[in-house]
Design a protein around this motif. Structure first.
Motif, mmCIF file in Angstrom:
data_model
loop_
_atom_site.group_PDB
_atom_site.id
_atom_site.type_symbol
_atom_site.label_atom_id
_atom_site.label_comp_id
_atom_site.label_asym_id
_atom_site.label_seq_id
_atom_site.Cartn_x
_atom_site.Cartn_y
_atom_site.Cartn_z
ATOM 1 N N LYS A 554 0.865 -1.191 0.000
ATOM 2 C CA LYS A 554 0.000 0.000 0.000
ATOM 3 C C LYS A 554 0.894 1.231 0.000
ATOM 4 N N HIS A 556 2.893 4.467 0.801
ATOM 5 C CA HIS A 556 3.377 4.960 2.083
ATOM 6 C C HIS A 556 4.184 6.239 1.838
ATOM 7 N N ASP A 557 3.911 7.272 2.645
ATOM 8 C CA ASP A 557 4.528 8.586 2.438
ATOM 9 C C ASP A 557 6.043 8.569 2.370
ATOM 10 N N LYS A 559 8.181 5.455 2.818
ATOM 11 C CA LYS A 559 8.790 4.249 2.253
ATOM 12 C C LYS A 559 8.418 4.001 0.794
ATOM 13 N N GLU A 561 6.272 2.257 -0.558
ATOM 14 C CA GLU A 561 5.269 1.227 -0.362
ATOM 15 C C GLU A 561 5.444 0.615 1.026
ATOM 16 N N ALA A 562 4.318 0.229 1.648
ATOM 17 C CA ALA A 562 4.374 -0.485 2.918
ATOM 18 C C ALA A 562 3.795 -1.885 2.697
ATOM 19 N N ASP A 601 4.143 -4.070 7.777
ATOM 20 C CA ASP A 601 3.785 -2.876 8.543
ATOM 21 C C ASP A 601 2.430 -3.074 9.198
ATOM 22 N N LYS A 627 -5.587 0.100 1.216
ATOM 23 C CA LYS A 627 -5.596 1.562 1.101
ATOM 24 C C LYS A 627 -6.725 2.182 1.901
#
Ligand code: WT7
Length: 651
Positions: A554, A556-557, A559, A561-562, A601, A627
């Motif tokens: 999903k 991620h700000d 990374k 993607e998380a 995560d 999401k």
């Protein structure tokens, strides 16, 4: 500025950049592309002769007779370490090759001559272990001069190294040691990271207890921290003891240009990592030529690539490219946030770094931790910035450009992969830039966007990113699995001739600039690290509590993607404190099975996974759930729609 208008803004290179660049104009860039198009082998052959020192010259540039197992410069002979060290001794012997910036902020410098002698001495050490050309050596070390020395020493002897990132677990190490049948492991007692001392050797000790590692005869241990270690004198030897009595001269072993320089394991869409095999001649050529054209490397530059040697970026732009180019580079042991979030800016100021190459994830986290910190440092030495590993979002790009680069430094957003060996789509310093676009192919690379049938799509239409012709630094095969090499990269659906990168891409309608739209397979990009969803799933189902698992990414700000894991337990679905406890257990488990970077995560529980009638997991649905978006897809085939509500719960 809104993201939309930013994406339409063009950042032109300054007159100063144009005046100095190796490729001085877009006309010159297009001329190089044209030259490659009209005489492909002449183009690459010319570069190989110009840039590399050959022990025995090649007579054939490209051999396509056994496609897609291509051979480049196949009857030539050279030595990679010779090209990185020996040939500089006369003109650059006293020049600093490496500035080592340690975790604690101390630094030291190594000249080309010193590095040459250290590599020779250690190569003599490896020789004394009775290794033969072509034997595999696993390197499991933190960032440091010795990691580079170990890689170069292998190259000097024609040994094939396989560097395993220090953040991978003992389990991951076993898999890689076994697949490569490594005879020797080079490691450290421990490492320093963020002010902490962390043991490293215990992972090797644990791995070697496994029957799959019976191939390992010797372990060479560099003393970095001086911490306590378990010791098996029959198998283990300290680096300093190994080399104590040995000469610091060692003749390079000249090998065929196609001789494998290294294997590097990376994630694919199955659970098993792929041992990407790279060549000696073609690989080094591209590592060096991208230093010249992308980074515009000059003798006066101080180059700093922040990547770890455990990844391909640390191979091409720490261990090989910069040394082949004869430049001064910073090798950094620490982390960007220690002692504080201005560490990068301090190091740039301290060592007068002129070319800085890092990952968007680092940029994003440093913006968050201190967007004004760069302004407190003198960053005027910088003249070029680079980005690598994942798409850079326009807002982060603009900050990098303005706040770090003082609106004066071009940003080369380099798109490439473990398999490509070096940059394949990237701006050169003179390329007019658009935030978030990696712009245009590196000269000679035949990049295209195609549909499911392998036909070119029009600019403005998305599709699969492919490379139409073989290139010198391309992956040669997957170690032990040539069939998988063929199937993964040259799929029959596309005609069997095109190299399939595994990313979606689109070209701008007007400029033809490329934008990468992310992976089209089950591969995630978490903080610039490539992770296979299947790898994480098989780790999870290996836990005695787990019956089934599905993993998706999903946004991620920081990374990029998380990792989100949907888990069905063998027992009843847990809730409350019980669920929290199992989440922690499973995260730890994945950390031990693969490495901390693979820890999900977010772990959610349900009575079963959403599947189609034919039993396929509905991953798209799981991505929507991850999401937190509403489900609009048809779920009428779901046996138990109530599980969707179960999977909405975050613990
Ligand atoms: C994947 C390759 C490139 C060396 C480090 C990663 C993504 C890489 C970019 C970029 C957008 C990028 C792709 C690619 N990627 N660079 N500049 N813009 N995406 O190598 O671990 O083999 O991963 O990283 O998805 O396929 P890797």
């Amino acid at each position: 500025m809104s993201a939309e208008s930013l994406e339409n803004r063009i950042f032109e290179p300054s007159a100063e950049v144009k005046a100095k660049a190796a490729v001085p104009s877009m006309e010159a860039y297009h001329a190089l592309c044209k030259q490659a198009e009209t005489d492909y082998t002449g183009f690459w052959g010319g570069l190989a002769n110009e840039l590399l020192d050959w022990h025995k010259p090649f007579t054939q540039v490209l051999d396509e007779s056994n496609a897609p197992f291509y051979r480049w410069f196949g009857d030539g002979e050279l030595n990679v370490s010779y090209n990185c060290l020996d040939r500089h001794l006369e003109t650059r012997g006293n020049k600093t090759a490496i500035i080592f910036e340690a975790d604690d902020g101390s630094s030291s410098a190594v000249t080309y001559r010193e590095l040459y002698h250290r590599v020779c001495k250690f190569a003599n050490g490896l020789k004394s272990l009775n290794l033969n050309t072509g034997d595999r050596v696993v390197i499991y070390m933190p960032m440091g001069v010795e990691a580079v020395v170990a890689m170069q020493a292998c190259a000097r002897l024609g040994l094939i190294h396989s560097v395993v990132f220090g953040g991978f677990s003992a389990k991951s190490l076993i898999e890689r040691i076994h697949d490569a049948s490594a005879r020797v492991i080079i490691t450290c007692d421990g490492q320093f990271r963020g002010g902490k001392e962390m043991p490293l050797k215990p992972a090797v000790d644990e791995a070697l207890q496994d029957a799959d590692c019976a191939c390992v005869e010797k372990v060479v241990v560099f003393k970095r921290t001086g911490g306590a270690v378990n010791w098996n004198p029959a198998r283990e030897i300290w680096w300093h003891d190994l080399i104590a009595e040995l000469s610091d001269e060692c003749a390079p072993v000249f090998v065929n240009a196609e001789h494998p320089l290294f294997l590097l394991y990376t994630s694919g869409s199955t659970g098993k990592p792929k041992g990407v095999q790279h060549s000696s001649g073609g690989y080094l050529l591209h590592a060096l030529n991208t230093m010249r054209w992308t980074f515009d490397i000059k003798d006066s530059d101080v180059f700093w690539c922040t990547a770890d040697v455990g990844w391909i970026t640390g191979h091409s732009y720490v261990a090989y490219g910069p040394l082949a180019a004869g430049c001064t580079q910073v090798v950094f042991e620490g982390v960007p946030t220690y002692p504080d979030a201005s560490r990068f800016w301090k190091v740039i100021e301290k060592h007068k770094v002129s070319i800085f190459y890092t990952a968007p994830t680092a940029i994003r986290s440093l913006i968050k931790l201190g967007a004004d910190l760069p302004k407190q440092h003198d960053l005027s030495s910088l003249r070029l910035l680079g980005s690598v590993g994942e798409p850079i979002n326009p807002a982060a790009w603009l900050w990098y450009y303005e706040t770090v680069g003082g609106s004066r430094c071009p940003i080369v957003d380099t798109f490439w992969q473990t398999e490509t060996g070096g940059h394949v789509i990237t701006p050169l310093p003179v390329t007019p830039l658009v935030a978030g676009s990696c712009t245009l192919p590196f000269p000679g690379l035949q990049m295209a966007v195609v549909d499911e049938a392998g036909k070119d799509v029009e600019w403005g239409t998305g599709g699969f990113l492919v490379i139409k012709k073989p290139w010198p630094s391309m992956i040669r095969t997957i170690w032990n699995d040539p069939e998988r090499y063929k199937k993964s990269y040259f799929p029959e659906d596309l005609g069997g001739q095109l190299y399939l990168a595994g990313d979606g891409a689109i070209r701008d309608k007007h400029t033809g600039y490329f934008t990468i739209m992310g992976r089209i397979d089950d591969v995630l990009n978490v903080s610039g690290h490539r992770m296979g969803t299947m790898e994480i799933e098989s780790a999870l189902v290996g836990n005695p509590l787990v019956a089934e698992a599905a993993v998706v990414g999903k946004p991620h700000d920081i990374k990029g993607e998380a990792i989100v894991a949907y888990v069905v337990l063998k027992g009843t679905r847990p809730s409350g404190e019980e669920a929290k406890k199992i989440v922690a257990q499973l995260r730890d488990w994945v950390g031990k099975e693969i490495g901390p970077i693979a820890k999900p995560d977010d772990i959610r529980f349900g009575d079963n996974l959403p599947k189609t009638r034919s039993g396929k997991i509905m991953r798209r649905l799981l991505r929507t759930l991850a999401k937190g978006e509403e489900i609009t897809a048809d779920i009428s085939t779901l046996e138990n729609p109530a599980i969707l509500d179960q999977f909405k719960q975050v613990h």
